[in-house]
Design a protein around this motif. Structure first.
Motif, PDB file in Angstrom:
ATOM      1  N   HIS A 222       3.766   5.881   3.515  1.00 38.30           N
ATOM      2  CA  HIS A 222       2.838   6.986   3.644  1.00 38.30           C
ATOM      3  C   HIS A 222       3.607   8.268   3.937  1.00 38.30           C
ATOM      4  O   HIS A 222       4.653   8.229   4.576  1.00 38.30           O
ATOM      5  CB  HIS A 222       1.842   6.687   4.773  1.00 38.30           C
ATOM      6  CG  HIS A 222       0.580   7.501   4.704  1.00 38.30           C
ATOM      7  ND1 HIS A 222       0.527   8.812   5.084  1.00 38.30           N
ATOM      8  CD2 HIS A 222      -0.674   7.167   4.289  1.00 38.30           C
ATOM      9  CE1 HIS A 222      -0.716   9.264   4.907  1.00 38.30           C
ATOM     10  NE2 HIS A 222      -1.468   8.286   4.423  1.00 38.30           N
TER      11      HIS A 222
ATOM     12  N   VAL B  81      -7.975   6.567  -3.655  1.00 37.23           N
ATOM     13  CA  VAL B  81      -7.386   7.549  -2.752  1.00 37.23           C
ATOM     14  C   VAL B  81      -7.380   8.927  -3.419  1.00 37.23           C
ATOM     15  O   VAL B  81      -7.662   9.948  -2.785  1.00 37.23           O
ATOM     16  CB  VAL B  81      -5.960   7.138  -2.347  1.00 37.23           C
ATOM     17  CG1 VAL B  81      -5.272   8.260  -1.590  1.00 37.23           C
ATOM     18  CG2 VAL B  81      -5.993   5.880  -1.500  1.00 37.23           C
ATOM     19  N   SER B  82      -7.081   8.934  -4.735  1.00 37.73           N
ATOM     20  CA  SER B  82      -7.068  10.226  -5.423  1.00 37.73           C
ATOM     21  C   SER B  82      -8.483  10.787  -5.542  1.00 37.73           C
ATOM     22  O   SER B  82      -8.675  11.934  -5.891  1.00 37.73           O
ATOM     23  CB  SER B  82      -6.419  10.089  -6.804  1.00 37.73           C
ATOM     24  OG  SER B  82      -7.067   9.100  -7.546  1.00 37.73           O
TER      25      SER B  82
ATOM     26  N   SER C   6      -5.875   5.359  -7.831  1.00 44.01           N
ATOM     27  CA  SER C   6      -6.792   4.569  -7.034  1.00 44.01           C
ATOM     28  C   SER C   6      -7.863   5.487  -6.455  1.00 44.01           C
ATOM     29  O   SER C   6      -7.863   6.688  -6.703  1.00 44.01           O
ATOM     30  CB  SER C   6      -6.049   3.890  -5.891  1.00 44.01           C
ATOM     31  OG  SER C   6      -5.727   4.854  -4.920  1.00 44.01           O
TER      32      SER C   6
ATOM     33  N   THR D 251      -9.733   2.641   3.051  1.00 45.43           N
ATOM     34  CA  THR D 251      -8.847   1.777   2.274  1.00 45.43           C
ATOM     35  C   THR D 251      -8.493   0.538   3.088  1.00 45.43           C
ATOM     36  O   THR D 251      -8.513  -0.585   2.579  1.00 45.43           O
ATOM     37  CB  THR D 251      -7.562   2.542   1.892  1.00 45.43           C
ATOM     38  OG1 THR D 251      -7.929   3.738   1.215  1.00 45.43           O
ATOM     39  CG2 THR D 251      -6.679   1.709   0.987  1.00 45.43           C
TER      40      THR D 251
ATOM     41  N   SER E 122      -1.283   1.468  -5.338  1.00 50.13           N
ATOM     42  CA  SER E 122      -0.604   2.757  -5.218  1.00 50.13           C
ATOM     43  C   SER E 122      -1.651   3.852  -5.257  1.00 50.13           C
ATOM     44  O   SER E 122      -2.663   3.749  -5.933  1.00 50.13           O
ATOM     45  CB  SER E 122       0.439   2.926  -6.323  1.00 50.13           C
ATOM     46  OG  SER E 122      -0.184   3.323  -7.504  1.00 50.13           O
ATOM     47  N   ALA E 123      -1.395   4.899  -4.485  1.00 47.13           N
ATOM     48  CA  ALA E 123      -2.419   5.923  -4.274  1.00 47.13           C
ATOM     49  C   ALA E 123      -2.806   6.616  -5.577  1.00 47.13           C
ATOM     50  O   ALA E 123      -3.945   6.981  -5.780  1.00 47.13           O
ATOM     51  CB  ALA E 123      -1.928   6.930  -3.252  1.00 47.13           C
ATOM     52  N   LYS E 124      -1.800   6.741  -6.455  1.00 47.35           N
ATOM     53  CA  LYS E 124      -2.116   7.368  -7.742  1.00 47.35           C
ATOM     54  C   LYS E 124      -2.992   6.417  -8.547  1.00 47.35           C
ATOM     55  O   LYS E 124      -2.710   5.229  -8.660  1.00 47.35           O
ATOM     56  CB  LYS E 124      -0.824   7.631  -8.511  1.00 47.35           C
ATOM     57  CG  LYS E 124      -0.234   8.980  -8.169  1.00 47.35           C
ATOM     58  CD  LYS E 124       0.993   9.270  -9.012  1.00 47.35           C
ATOM     59  CE  LYS E 124       1.833  10.336  -8.351  1.00 47.35           C
ATOM     60  NZ  LYS E 124       3.240  10.128  -8.545  1.00 47.35           N
TER      61      LYS E 124
ATOM     62  N   LEU F 144      -7.565   6.698   4.755  1.00 44.88           N
ATOM     63  CA  LEU F 144      -6.760   5.517   5.078  1.00 44.88           C
ATOM     64  C   LEU F 144      -7.639   4.446   5.705  1.00 44.88           C
ATOM     65  O   LEU F 144      -7.514   3.261   5.419  1.00 44.88           O
ATOM     66  CB  LEU F 144      -5.622   5.912   6.035  1.00 44.88           C
ATOM     67  CG  LEU F 144      -4.675   4.784   6.481  1.00 44.88           C
ATOM     68  CD1 LEU F 144      -3.981   4.140   5.294  1.00 44.88           C
ATOM     69  CD2 LEU F 144      -3.631   5.311   7.466  1.00 44.88           C
TER      70      LEU F 144
ATOM     71  N   LEU G  23       0.862  -1.188   0.000  1.00 46.52           N
ATOM     72  CA  LEU G  23       0.000   0.000   0.000  1.00 46.52           C
ATOM     73  C   LEU G  23       0.898   1.238   0.000  1.00 46.52           C
ATOM     74  O   LEU G  23       1.456   1.596   1.033  1.00 46.52           O
ATOM     75  CB  LEU G  23      -0.908  -0.051   1.234  1.00 46.52           C
ATOM     76  CG  LEU G  23      -1.884   1.093   1.480  1.00 46.52           C
ATOM     77  CD1 LEU G  23      -2.809   1.287   0.310  1.00 46.52           C
ATOM     78  CD2 LEU G  23      -2.712   0.801   2.737  1.00 46.52           C
TER      79      LEU G  23
ATOM     80  N   TYR H 260       1.449   5.168  -0.664  1.00 49.83           N
ATOM     81  CA  TYR H 260       0.900   6.509  -0.851  1.00 49.83           C
ATOM     82  C   TYR H 260       1.953   7.478  -1.374  1.00 49.83           C
ATOM     83  O   TYR H 260       1.648   8.613  -1.666  1.00 49.83           O
ATOM     84  CB  TYR H 260       0.344   7.046   0.470  1.00 49.83           C
ATOM     85  CG  TYR H 260      -0.972   6.420   0.867  1.00 49.83           C
ATOM     86  CD1 TYR H 260      -2.171   7.065   0.584  1.00 49.83           C
ATOM     87  CD2 TYR H 260      -1.017   5.199   1.510  1.00 49.83           C
ATOM     88  CE1 TYR H 260      -3.380   6.502   0.944  1.00 49.83           C
ATOM     89  CE2 TYR H 260      -2.221   4.628   1.870  1.00 49.83           C
ATOM     90  CZ  TYR H 260      -3.403   5.286   1.586  1.00 49.83           C
ATOM     91  OH  TYR H 260      -4.596   4.728   1.933  1.00 49.83           O
TER      92      TYR H 260
END
Lengths: 313, 180
Positions: A105, A80-81, A78, A89, A74-76, A86, A47, A49
């Motif tokens: 992170h 998350v963007s 996903s 997720t 990966s945060a990009k 957190l 995971l 970030y």
């Protein structure tokens, strides 16, 4: 051990156990079949970030060599963007049956939060949280130093290690100070005063604002990158001046004891903290550090995941 | 521990090893292609003793190594995590050789199963044989030894402890009741 969150919480015996386990697992890397069935059916989630190539690939290779299934998140690109927290997720990963979460992170303490908030049952491995800690990097550095300077095994008692550069923004430095000291080494931090964190007096290490006086007494020297991406202000007048005062070039290399090795956690900025000829010299062990990283991460995954999960110490 | 009964003493153990050595050399028709691999901890010492005894008889140095099977066990998740023991495969490898696995006690056969899996990842021997100091029965897998120091009928609730000078203070095989 159930989680690996910081090098500061590992005691000497645990550290030596991880290094010994890594040494045994390293033999697998030399075989034609680089695969062990040990973690068959377990799921490891990477995971991330923050951007990272070598740490993520290293964990991925380590998990795959132990036959675990690896999910890369990966945060990009996903959710998350799209604003997912957190916590949400984490709940998703829990529902997917993750046995271990390798977390990188940007916020210090993120791994601790994930491990102890009660969101997931998985083991959490800190792969770098903000400017706090990066314990597996310290373990692979200790492993590399031990292989060169204490080949009979055990700890690093009596060795002297200098860590040079952007200590302020470096989780690698912080983890290494704790781990190397736990293993019996003496650590000296070298940086301009602006790149030394507040509260360093409480760390178990010495501090020097000058590089030249420490050169002739170190067994290993670790050069750190200046992390411009974490800098919101000017910490030194110019890159050239920094490089002249704190960069490791051939002249400084020649003043190190003959057996001393040069480490760098990468990525390197050649010409800044380390000159190209030093980076390519036989004293530099960067390529080995990468290989050892896989062994150390295999050891951590094995020790966290292979047993029945009840704490054996 | 008080009720431990010695079933083999040091003289019995050296006799058993000597007999195993002769059987190994005989069935392998010489020592040329032999590789001995002991399973740590005590199997590794037994393999070393067998190798030395072969040198004593034939004057040949048989490649001798150790094979840790921890990473191949089928019960890893049933117990606390175990530290790894050293694995050292002789430099010429095991391809095309006759590998003799050496362990102290043969019981369920699961250790040997794990060892066969481990060998499979290391190379392709011409043949794999199994030498054990004690066969105590109660197999859970279709595995049998080729060379046995002593067949020891036991009850499941009994415990067989092999002690070797290299790690313990004496050479002995002891039988005791669990929980007695």
């Amino acid at each position: 051990m159930r989680h690996l969150l910081s090098a500061g919480e590992i005691d000497r015996d645990q550290a030596v156990l991880i290094l010994d386990t890594a040494a045994e697992l390293g033999a697998v890397t030399d075989r034609s079949i680089k695969k062990l069935p040990t973690l068959r059916g377990r799921t490891v989630v990477n995971l991330f970030y923050e951007d990272s190539t070598r740490t993520r690939i290293s964990f991925e290779a380590a998990a795959k060599r132990l036959s675990a299934d690896v999910l890369n998140f990966s945060a990009k690109g996903s959710s998350v963007s799209k604003g997912e927290s957190l916590k949400d997720t984490a709940l998703t990963l829990q529902a997917m049956g993750a046995d271990a979460v390798v977390l990188r992170h940007g916020s210090s303490g993120a791994a601790h939060r994930l491990a102890h908030a009660g969101w997931i049952d998985a083991s959490v491995i800190n792969a770098g949280d903000g400017t706090h800690e990066h314990p597996t990097q310290a373990l692979l550095d200790a492993f590399t130093i031990r292989r060169h300077l204490a080949p009979e095994g055990g700890d690093l008692a009596g060795l002297s290690v200098a860590i040079v550069g952007d200590i302020l923004h470096s989780r690698v430095a912080r983890s290494n100070v704790h781990l190397l000291t736990t293993l019996g080494a003496r650590v000296t931090l070298v940086a301009p005063p602006t790149l030394i964190p507040v509260g360093v007096e409480s760390w178990p290490c010495a501090v020097s604002y000058e590089l030249d006086p420490v050169l002739d007494s170190v067994d290993a020297i670790m050069m750190l990158r200046v992390q411009s991406e974490r800098m919101q202000a000017a910490y030194f007048p110019s890159a050239l001046e920094y490089s002249r005062l704190y960069g490791l070039d051939a002249a400084r290399l020649s003043r190190l004891p003959e057996h001393a090795i040069v480490l760098h956690p990468g990525p390197m900025n050649r010409g800044m903290e380390i000159s190209a000829d030093v980076a390519d010299s036989s004293r530099a062990v960067m390529v080995e550090q990468v290989a050892n990283g896989v062994n150390v991460r295999m050891a951590v995954l094995y020790l966290l995941l292979a047993g029945d999960g009840k704490d054996a110490g | 521990m008080d009720s431990a009964r010695t079933v083999l003493d040091d003289a019995d153990i050296s006799r058993a090893i000597r007999r195993i050595v002769h059987e190994i050399v005989e069935t392998a028709k010489g020592t040329e292609s032999l590789v001995l691999l002991g399973i740590p901890t005590r199997g590794a010492y037994l393999a070393r003793r067998i190798a030395d005894a072969i040198t004593g008889i034939d004057g040949v140095e048989v490649p001798c190594g150790t094979l840790d099977i921890t990473l191949y066990r089928d019960d890893l998740r049933l117990r606390a995590v175990r530290p790894l023991e050293p694995t050292s495969i002789p430099p010429d490898g095991i391809d095309g050789r006759i590998v003799v696995l050496v362990d102290d006690v043969l019981y369920s056969g699961r250790t040997v199963r794990a060892a066969l899996d481990a060998l499979n990842d290391i190379g392709r021997p011409a043949a794999v044989r199994l030498a054990v100091l004690v066969d105590r029965g109660h197999r859970e897998l279709p595995i049998r030894p080729d060379y046995v120091g002593k067949n020891l009928p036991t009850a499941v609730k009994e415990n067989v402890a092999v002690k070797l000078r290299e790690v313990d203070d004496l050479d002995a095989v002891e039988l005791s009741e669990v929980g007695a």
